[in-house]
Design an enzyme around this catalytic site. Structure first.
Site, mmCIF file in Angstrom:
data_model
loop_
_atom_site.group_PDB
_atom_site.id
_atom_site.type_symbol
_atom_site.label_atom_id
_atom_site.label_comp_id
_atom_site.label_asym_id
_atom_site.label_seq_id
_atom_site.Cartn_x
_atom_site.Cartn_y
_atom_site.Cartn_z
ATOM 1 C CE1 TYR A 146 -21.159 -51.156 17.165
ATOM 2 C CE2 TYR A 146 -18.882 -50.529 16.793
ATOM 3 C CZ TYR A 146 -20.043 -50.417 17.517
ATOM 4 O OH TYR A 146 -20.103 -49.574 18.596
ATOM 5 C CB VAL A 188 -7.925 -54.355 24.915
ATOM 6 C CG1 VAL A 188 -8.191 -52.889 25.130
ATOM 7 C CG2 VAL A 188 -6.519 -54.726 25.304
ATOM 8 C CB SER A 190 -13.521 -56.735 29.682
ATOM 9 O OG SER A 190 -13.593 -56.809 28.272
ATOM 10 C CG ASN A 191 -10.302 -59.696 26.032
ATOM 11 O OD1 ASN A 191 -11.471 -59.980 26.304
ATOM 12 N ND2 ASN A 191 -9.819 -59.764 24.815
ATOM 13 C CG PHE A 192 -5.321 -56.920 28.840
ATOM 14 C CD1 PHE A 192 -5.361 -57.986 27.945
ATOM 15 C CD2 PHE A 192 -4.616 -55.782 28.477
ATOM 16 C CE1 PHE A 192 -4.717 -57.912 26.714
ATOM 17 C CE2 PHE A 192 -3.969 -55.697 27.247
ATOM 18 C CZ PHE A 192 -4.024 -56.764 26.367
ATOM 19 N N GLY A 208 1.658 -55.469 20.413
ATOM 20 C CA GLY A 208 1.372 -54.629 21.575
ATOM 21 C C GLY A 208 1.647 -53.156 21.370
ATOM 22 C CB THR A 211 -1.938 -46.251 20.419
ATOM 23 O OG1 THR A 211 -2.511 -45.668 19.241
ATOM 24 C CG2 THR A 211 -0.429 -46.302 20.308
ATOM 25 N NE ARG A 277 -10.205 -46.067 16.105
ATOM 26 C CZ ARG A 277 -10.945 -47.171 15.988
ATOM 27 N NH1 ARG A 277 -11.683 -47.579 16.973
ATOM 28 N NH2 ARG A 277 -10.940 -47.856 14.873
#
Length: 326
Positions: A146, A188, A190-192, A208, A211, A277
């Site tokens: 990607y 992250v 959608s996962n959470f 965790g 950023t 990021r």
């Protein structure tokens, strides 16, 4: 904008469907090209009632020929689980798909928009990331299909501009979220949300502290349109929201908004997962007048409502194994 049909490759995807919707709302005729590798006809089902909208099932690695005045190239799996599922094909979609779009733009004298990504910056050694930063990408890592595919697509885009005079616009898109994200998207947000709504453990990869900056999809689409219709700016231009949050802060906000009692658990960080990021959007502000307006809390509230609605009547499937903090 000139009269003429607009082509959106990846038009049945998450961002693509929102872009098609906005273009139709502004009165344009739109053709969405998608092979449903990661997109879904459900994302544009409500648009098919509009006579100005056409959905064409097509693989962009194969040549295509439709007259157009604008071409938006959004076709490519954009989340780690999706693009790592078939990394060779991911590279070909970025390279051959962009090439086929550029050839079409050259043929019809159409303006071309390339959706690049913050992933071209890799695991950045400069923070936050301005457009002048050239990145720290592992060219042989599991994300290279990607990252390097998009870097090559940027090269093709600018070379077609320099050597063939194609009008191009190049945006580097940072983390985007909102309604219509796929349940198995693997990113992250959608996962959470899925884990919280199902009462599953919230899985954080790493400690965790890494950023991210999260841009609501409506704000992103506004930036895309502003860049495409700017009379001179080619890019690259960063598009995203510079408000920065740790992954743990995001998890806690989603737990609060959903009222979930899910536990937070920690697992090892995946290979080449970026620690930081955040976009520098000074150029987008100055040149395009781009300013994200939707706060994280408001955007998450809308996104959670969409996920809740779609989960009703959907058979339960485990979200285990969704391993990304992008």
């Amino acid at each position: 904008m000139e009269n003429g049909r607009i082509i959106v490759t990846g038009g049945a995807g998450f961002v693509g469907s929102h872009l098609c919707e906005r273009l139709l709302r502004e009165g344009h005729s739109v053709m969405a090209l998608d092979d449903f590798t990661t997109g879904s006809p459900k994302n544009v089902a409500h648009l098919t009632r509009d006579a100005r909208f056409k959905l064409e099932v097509h693989d962009v690695t194969q040549p295509f020929s439709f007259a157009a005045s604008r071409i938006y190239n959004l076709a490519c799996p954009a989340s780690p689980p999706h693009y790592q599922r078939d990394p060779v094909r991911t590279t070909l979609i970025s390279v051959l798909g962009t090439l086929n779009c550029l050839l079409l733009a050259q043929k019809h004298n159409a303006r071309f928009f390339q959706a690049s990504t913050s992933e071209v910056y890799g695991d950045p050694e400069v923070h936050p990331q301005p457009e002048s930063y050239r990145g720290a990408v592992n060219p042989i890592g599991i994300r290279a299909c990607y990252d390097e595919g998009k870097r090559c697509a940027e090269s093709l885009t600018m070379d077609f501009n320099r050597t063939h005079g194609v009008e191009v616009r190049l945006a580097r898109i940072f983390n985007t979220y909102g309604p219509r994200m796929a349940f198995d998207d693997g990113r992250v947000v959608s996962n959470f949300i899925i884990q919280a709504l199902r009462g599953e453990d919230i899985t954080i990869y790493g400690d965790g502290s890494q950023t991210r900056s999260f841009c609501y999809v409506d704000d992103l689409v506004d930036g895309i349109l502003r860049l495409m219709e700017h009379p001179e700016e080619r890019g690259p231009v960063n598009l995203g929201n510079p408000s920065e949050f740790t992954v743990l802060e995001l998890a806690e906000e989603i737990l609060s908004l959903t009222g979930s009692r899910s536990r937070i658990v920690y697992m090892p960080l995946p290979e080449d997962d970026p620690k930081q990021r955040k976009p520098v959007i000074d150029r987008a502000k100055a040149v395009l007048g781009f300013r994200p307006r939707v706060s994280l809390r408001d955007g998450l509230t809308r996104t959670i409502a969409d996920f809740r609605a779609r989960l009703e009547g959907v058979p339960r499937m485990s979200s285990a194994g969704l391993v990304a903090s992008r």
